[in-house]
Design an enzyme around this catalytic site. Structure first.
Site, mmCIF file in Angstrom:
data_model
loop_
_atom_site.group_PDB
_atom_site.id
_atom_site.type_symbol
_atom_site.label_atom_id
_atom_site.label_comp_id
_atom_site.label_asym_id
_atom_site.label_seq_id
_atom_site.Cartn_x
_atom_site.Cartn_y
_atom_site.Cartn_z
ATOM 1 N N CYS A 55 3.617 7.175 -9.500
ATOM 2 C CA CYS A 55 2.892 5.945 -9.192
ATOM 3 C C CYS A 55 2.496 5.934 -7.711
ATOM 4 O O CYS A 55 1.919 6.880 -7.211
ATOM 5 C CB CYS A 55 3.724 4.735 -9.597
ATOM 6 S SG CYS A 55 2.869 3.155 -9.471
ATOM 7 N N LEU A 56 2.831 4.869 -6.986
ATOM 8 C CA LEU A 56 2.486 4.789 -5.571
ATOM 9 C C LEU A 56 3.169 5.884 -4.764
ATOM 10 O O LEU A 56 2.627 6.350 -3.751
ATOM 11 C CB LEU A 56 2.878 3.410 -5.033
ATOM 12 C CG LEU A 56 2.504 3.091 -3.597
ATOM 13 C CD1 LEU A 56 1.024 3.287 -3.354
ATOM 14 C CD2 LEU A 56 2.916 1.658 -3.253
#
Length: 586
Positions: free
Chosen positions: A318-319
């Site tokens: 993800c991030l």
């Protein structure tokens, strides 16, 4: 060790906040927006007002659209009252609606209630879309809000007209409602902070995040965990995992049966994991560059120092994957060739089409969030959780409410739900930079994102890349993840797996109904559109984890004896047992 950046640069890099404060009424405006954001959890009503005005004015000037909607309404009324029994109930997208799939909902008069709701929902969605002249962003927002409101008034949400609730109440003499009341009281106590967010039977260190290991490095931003080997020999290149700092790292180390970390260790890999600090008000000035230096780069240096390996595999989720891609691009640009591979799970590097989350991120929303963070120094965990809940309100709010409060069931027996409740805060500076530079301006894909004063580009990455998208991802749609192919000149192996943003990644072997598609590309492969790629690759049964471990093995050297825990450097000797101390911070 790099130092945390000071307050000389403000959160909004394109316009210093000092200038904003100097504007007439700036302070009072900021205070008003911050107070408003505290009530609305960071959602700006001005955005919805502008979208509604755009839609309403153009609809008023579209008599043809009005006549179409009137005719559709009349047809719906005739269908509900004349059609009948046994008609398939379908949602706005044509898919079966799980809220109405029980046998009870197929009986009169409940089938008519469900059918009327579905047709009314579709009518409103049709009314919000297809109006000539309305800005696409406003049209999408109006359709999204209409879907939320329609789901809120669905007949399944009301016990007096929900046949499943009526049946359960009769068969259990109302005990389901008693249990539901208790569940509701328990959830309210959790939200108010009276009880821990992670409820029993799950507890970090007891039956969550239990893979054996040691914290071998710590700084002001993260702890680095090295996991103990379970095989006689290991691949010579260790794996560094960079999780997102939204929620805790142990989504990749849940229960023993579905721990991605444990799976990799059992396959003969030396695994390191970053565990991020949960920031406090005094950490307001920690920025994206701090996360790169004190997080990714510090962890790479420590892992290589401990193992003595010249290179290592890296994996971001993800991030955390976005941050890893930035670090990898900067390393490639600067001639640092210590990466054996780069794996990105549900990771976006181009934010031009980020999916439904884009509806909640615009200039007005970001301004409100910035004023909230200016007051408290961070974005609170409940604000972030509220935004994600809106994206899947039907599943995370209404379906859960029906199961927990009306049917008296309890769904906290899922380790993934326990992890999801263990939310974290986000530093003000970092979150503002993330929203503006990545989401709003798309600086990373446009070549404007700076590291050490110079732009980074993914063409500088020479290590092979393994990228994973999930079919039902509301946070990082797979077609957006797939856009990585446009920016890199490396060998890219792309995997599309079933499931959502979390459930598709947590895909331990042996679970039912697993499948994935996998395509290997060379550095000189031509670009294919996502739909073309999808048509060219057949689904395979099973977990993508197995394919990933095989791919890692192909890009690793001959097996060696496992390294000792932090043995090669006194600066990296074992500090404490995993899961460490930062993950326990509330």
């Amino acid at each position: 060790m790099a130092k945390l950046s000071g307050r000389t640069r403000k959160y909004r890099d394109d316009k210093p906040r000092a200038v904003m404060r100097a504007q007439a009424g700036g302070l009072s405006d900021a205070s008003a927006r911050a107070s408003e954001g505290g009530v609305t959890r960071g959602l700006s009503p001005l955005v919805l007002t502008r979208a509604w005005m755009d839609w309403a004015v153009h609809l008023a000037a579209s008599p043809g659209k009005q006549m179409q909607l009137l005719q559709q309404a009349m047809e719906n009324a005739q269908a509900v009252f004349a059609a009948g029994l046994g008609e398939t109930l379908s949602g706005a997208d044509g898919a079966a609606d799980p809220r109405f799939d029980s046998a009870e909902w197929q009986k009169f008069p409940f089938n008519l209630l469900a059918q009327a709701h579905q047709r009314q929902r579709q009518w409103w969605l049709d009314a919000m879309t297809g109006v000539r002249g309305v800005e696409p962003a406003h049209e999408n927002l109006m359709a999204f809000v209409t879907g939320l409101l329609s789901d809120a008034v669905a007949p399944s949400n009301f016990p007096a007209i929900n046949p499943d609730v009526i049946s359960a109440s009769l068969s259990e003499n109302g005990l389901n409602l008693v249990r539901g009341s208790r569940n509701f009281a328990k959830d309210m106590a959790t939200l108010s902070g009276l009880v821990p967010a992670v409820s029993q039977p799950f507890e970090v260190g007891r039956n969550l995040a239990t893979t054996a290991g040691k914290v071998v490095f710590r700084n002001k931003l993260m702890e680095l965990i090295q996991y103990a080997p379970t095989t006689d020999t290991v691949c010579p290149e260790p794996i560094l995992i960079v999780p997102a700092w939204i929620l805790k790292y142990y989504v990749l180390d849940l229960s023993p049966h579905n721990s991605f970390v444990r799976f990799l260790v059992d396959q003969g890999f030396t695994v390191f994991m970053i565990s991020w600090k949960n920031p406090l008000p005094e950490d307001r000035d920690i920025g994206m560059e701090d996360y790169r230096q004190l997080g990714v780069m510090a962890a790479i240096n420590a892992a290589i120092k401990i193992t003595g390996a010249p290179r290592l595999h890296t994996l971001g989720y993800c991030l955390g994957g976005t941050l890893l891609s930035i670090a990898a691009a900067a390393m490639g640009r600067d001639g640092d060739d210590r990466l054996a591979s780069v794996s990105l799970l549900a990771t976006q590097v181009d934010f031009s089409e980020p999916g439904p989350l884009r509806l909640l991120i615009n200039e007005a929303e970001v301004a409100m969030v910035e004023e909230m963070m200016e007051r408290q120094g961070y974005l609170s965990s409940d604000s972030m959780a509220g935004a994600f809940a809106l994206l899947r309100a039907r599943d995370l709010l209404w379906t859960r409410a029906i199961n927990n409060y009306l049917l008296g069931r309890q769904d906290d027996g899922l380790d993934l739900m326990a992890w999801h409740a263990d939310a974290t805060r986000l530093p003000a500076r970092m979150h503002s930079q993330y929203l503006r530079q990545l989401f709003l301006n798309n600086d990373l894909a446009q070549g404007r994102y700076l590291v050490k004063g110079k732009p980074v580009g993914f063409g500088a990455i020479r290590a092979p890349i393994f990228a994973v998208g999930t079919e039902e991802d509301d946070v990082a749609p797979w077609t957006s993840v797939y856009k990585l192919h446009l920016f890199t000149r490396s060998e890219v192996t792309f995997v599309l797996t079933n499931g959502g943003h979390n459930t598709g990644i947590i895909s331990a072997p042996g679970q039912p109904e697993q499948h994935f598609r996998m395509g290997r590309g060379s550095a000189d492969s031509g670009y294919r559109e996502p739909e073309e790629w999808l048509a060219e690759h057949e689904a395979e049964d099973g977990s993508w984890w197995v394919a990933f471990a095989r791919w890692l093995g192909e890009h690793s050297g001959e097996a060696v004896s496992p390294p000792q825990m932090g043995a090669r450097s006194g600066a990296c000797k074992a500090i404490c047992d995993a899961p460490g101390t930062y993950v326990m911070q509330r």
